[in-house]
Enzyme design. Sequence first.
Site, PDB file in Angstrom:
ATOM      1  CG  ASP A   1     -18.015  -0.583 -10.287  1.00 27.78           C
ATOM      2  OD1 ASP A   1     -16.828  -0.711  -9.985  1.00 27.78           O
ATOM      3  OD2 ASP A   1     -18.996  -0.808  -9.824  1.00 27.78           O
TER       4      ASP A   1
ATOM      5  CG  HIS B   1      -6.439  -1.375 -13.332  1.00 28.66           C
ATOM      6  ND1 HIS B   1      -7.360  -1.837 -13.475  1.00 28.66           N
ATOM      7  CD2 HIS B   1      -6.320  -1.109 -11.836  1.00 28.66           C
ATOM      8  CE1 HIS B   1      -8.153  -2.137 -12.391  1.00 28.66           C
ATOM      9  NE2 HIS B   1      -7.424  -1.753 -11.301  1.00 28.66           N
TER      10      HIS B   1
ATOM     11  CB  SER C   1      -1.012   0.077   1.297  1.00 28.17           C
ATOM     12  OG  SER C   1      -1.618   1.186   1.272  1.00 28.17           O
ATOM     13  NE  ARG C   2      -0.422   5.688  -4.604  1.00 23.15           N
ATOM     14  CZ  ARG C   2      -1.191   5.494  -5.092  1.00 23.15           C
ATOM     15  NH1 ARG C   2      -2.482   5.436  -4.556  1.00 23.15           N
ATOM     16  NH2 ARG C   2      -1.350   5.460  -6.622  1.00 23.15           N
TER      17      ARG C   2
ATOM     18  CE  LYS D   1     -15.892  -5.241 -11.522  1.00 22.98           C
ATOM     19  NZ  LYS D   1     -16.492  -4.194 -11.444  1.00 22.98           N
TER      20      LYS D   1
END
Length: 341
Positions: free
Chosen positions: A191, A92, A49-50, A110
């Site tokens: 989405d 992505h 993670s950041r 996705k």
Amino acid sequence: MLLPEPTFFTPGAGEPVLRWGILGTGWIAGEFAHAVQAHTAQKVAAVGSRSDERARQFAGQHGIDRAHGTEDALIEDPGVDVVYVASPPGEHLAQGLRAIAAGKHVLMEKPLATSAADARTLVAAARAAGVFLMEAMWSRYQPQALVIGELLRDGVLGDIRTVHADLGQAVAPDPHGRLFRPDLGGGALLDMGIYPIQLDSMVRGTPRSFVTSGGLTSTGVDAHAILLADHGTGEPSVLTTSLQTRTPAAALIAGSEARIEIATPFHVPGGFRLAPNDYLAETITWTDPTGITFFGGLSWEATALARYVGEGRQESPLHTHDETVSILATIDEARRQIGAR
């Protein structure tokens, strides 16, 4: 009538045990981690993670050995074979290219990317690097999809005449939320609409043409859309999606001899009814025998990826790179037709 019994992606059936790194700590990342640990033979080895704090918290919640406070540390971890990218779609392309360049296999949540052009870039990079790349279109790997695929190949429905599928949720408007931000790949089509579109693609292939009607949010992303997809045979497919209305999430595949009615919500593990067009003939109900429900179904795609990697493949035969790009090209055009950002 007896239904076919295809081989499911049963864990521990010879696929290699890969070491997975999860990039992202949001809701879908947690569901994926739980599904993989509960229903596969795969190993979740690390999370990145950041935020070091979020990574350590996620690792503690899911019993993961290593937590990385930067994305690059996760991608470059020598103890990771495959990266599951669970970040917003707008990230992505960049994250996928970095993971591919590091020699990692990639399961990309996705949509694979926010446009067909970006998807082609990812596919080309993966092919050049010799690594496996797959969009996490989990619906394709569920038992019901495998059985339906067998029925279609056997011609049980006759000539396919139409597909009707919808998926919509009533999402509270939030200009700062992922689904409403163009830069993060927001909008109903990327989405949720991707599920009806991929079902139509699985059954009928790429449409010859289609028309789209829809509307936009105040931020300019698509709020709702309906596609009439012409495949040159039978009736057009009717595919709908919405961020404004919770719909039945129903799906129907209709042929000249019979129809399949997929249990709602059609994109999660469940079952379907096979009904001949003769109303006096026997109707058969098929129910997923595995006992895996809802987001536990994310496990199937992980086992499938491991099996394909073990077979030396670079893409999924059930959801190829070409089809993944084609579906995104359809979404590109649908968004263009309604003026979405």
